[in-house]
Write an enzyme that holds these catalytic residues in place. Structure first.
Site, mmCIF file in Angstrom:
data_model
loop_
_atom_site.group_PDB
_atom_site.id
_atom_site.type_symbol
_atom_site.label_atom_id
_atom_site.label_comp_id
_atom_site.label_asym_id
_atom_site.label_seq_id
_atom_site.Cartn_x
_atom_site.Cartn_y
_atom_site.Cartn_z
ATOM 1 N N CYS A 29 -10.750 -33.157 10.431
ATOM 2 C CA CYS A 29 -11.710 -32.582 11.380
ATOM 3 C C CYS A 29 -12.970 -32.035 10.707
ATOM 4 C CB CYS A 29 -11.038 -31.518 12.233
ATOM 5 S SG CYS A 29 -10.521 -30.013 11.365
ATOM 6 N N HIS A 83 -14.442 -35.503 17.599
ATOM 7 C CA HIS A 83 -13.657 -34.837 16.559
ATOM 8 C C HIS A 83 -12.596 -35.772 16.004
ATOM 9 C CE1 HIS A 83 -10.036 -33.403 19.210
ATOM 10 N NE2 HIS A 83 -10.537 -34.535 19.676
ATOM 11 N N HIS A 103 -9.413 -25.723 13.567
ATOM 12 C CA HIS A 103 -9.912 -27.031 14.016
ATOM 13 C C HIS A 103 -11.387 -26.917 14.395
ATOM 14 C CE1 HIS A 103 -9.425 -31.151 15.343
ATOM 15 N NE2 HIS A 103 -10.074 -30.856 16.456
#
Length: 369
Positions: free
Chosen positions: A283, A343, A331
């Site tokens: 990520c 993402h 994240h």
């Protein structure tokens, strides 16, 4: 996947409600075991006892599996951030050690030159029998010569004094460089151990999650994916229902557009923990590389992106801004407009588009503030 033009963003609002990201969940209480008719309970993939065969898991049991898998991947994401942070720190320490080594080499050359000069001065003193030059001048019998030579003698004394001072200072600098280098090597070794521990943790969590999912039959995996999508859709719908999009009307900066274009071009590439491209990403690897492509260097990990980049209110965010998720900032996704992000979700997934509100938002940061 080929690079998408920015004109596709108008359609994002239609698809952002249905996402493919697994939103990590909290720890859960395992369902109570149900005795089997034979009195010998079988094991279901959630790790609990049940009389229900694997092919007929109840929704409650499958939801427990989903939550457990989510938690395992969430824990793996946290460990991935730890691994990436250790790697980034090691890279910086290696550069610092190289610079120190260069300073030590240059200092050693300087020290050799100074010691050579000091040796020459000592040999000169020996050659004159240890009689100071000023004494020799006083014995010359020529007053004018004495005065002229006295000035030069003073200059010589100062030069010798400066030489010795510089020699001492250089020796001290070298000792300091060596001490710093030793400390950096020690830190580097500790970082290597932390990195190895984090790697082990990541691999363990991912292996457990994959093993748990692997126990499911095809139909159950399909049901599991639907449960994931339903959870994401519910979260995204609630976020959109808050009216937040009515407040968000920020226009992307030139660099922000470039970052979004880069991120969009990576869609379809696999998530690999610790990866920074060009074939795969995690990520924060995706977001850091997207902004690097736009000419802005940002921290490697989602946690450091949250700590170091400027925070902006959600209603003020614009395409290119980064949305940080979960209380532990484990994240990150890039906002692309119309309530959507791009993402790299988790192992087993690819870089994709998702609803910006499909996960618990911690906050928003702007790399080019």
């Amino acid at each position: 996947m080929s690079k998408r033009s920015t004109t596709t963003m108008a359609a994002v609002a239609l698809v952002c409600a249905v996402t493919v990201l697994t939103a990590p969940g909290a720890a859960f209480a395992a369902p109570s075991p149900t005795p089997s008719p034979s009195g010998s309970p079988s094991r279901n993939p959630s790790g609990t006892s049940s009389s229900t065969p694997s092919s007929a898991l109840k929704n409650a049991d499958l939801e427990a599996v989903r939550k457990k898998i989510d938690k395992l991947y969430h824990d793996a994401a946290v460990a991935t951030d730890e691994y990436n942070a250790a790697e980034e720190k090691a890279d910086k320490q290696s550069v610092e050690i190289v610079k120190l080594a260069q300073k030590i080499a240059a200092g050693q050359k300087k020290l050799d030159r100074l010691e050579s000069s000091a040796g020459a001065a000592a040999r000169e003193q020996y050659r004159t029998g240890g009689i100071p030059r000023e004494a020799q001048f006083m014995l010359s019998g020529d007053p004018q010569q004495f005065l002229d030579n006295a000035g030069r003698a003073y200059q010589g004394q100062q030069a010798t004094k400066n030489l010795l001072s510089e020699l001492t200072r250089t020796q001290k600098d070298l000792a300091g460089y060596a001490e710093d280098a030793s400390a950096k090597w020690k830190d580097l070794e500790e970082g290597r151990k932390k990195k190895a521990a984090s790697k082990k943790k990541v691999e363990k969590q991912i292996k457990e999650a994959q093993a748990l999912e692997g126990k499911l039959e095809k139909k159950e995996r399909e049901r599991l994916k639907k449960l994931e999508e339903d959870a994401e859709r519910k979260a995204q719908t609630a976020w959109l229902s808050s009216g937040v999009l009515k407040e968000i009307d920020g226009k992307a900066s030139k660099a922000g557009k470039e970052a979004v274009q880069f991120a969009t071009a990576q869609m379809g590439k696999p998530y690999v923990w610790g990866a920074e491209g060009p074939k795969s990403y995690d990520c924060s690897g995706l977001t850091s590389q997207a902004w690097a492509a736009a000419g802005t260097l940002i921290p490697r990990t989602s946690q450091e992106q949250w700590k170091q980049l400027k925070h902006v209110d959600i209603e003020d965010m614009r395409p290119g801004d980064l949305i940080i998720y979960f209380d532990d900032a484990s994240h990150v996704g890039m906002y692309i407009g119309d309530g959507a992000i791009i993402h790299a979700p988790r192992p087993g997934r690819t870089v994709t588009m998702a609803g910006a509100g499909s996960m618990a938002i911690l906050g928003v940061v702007r790399p080019d503030a």
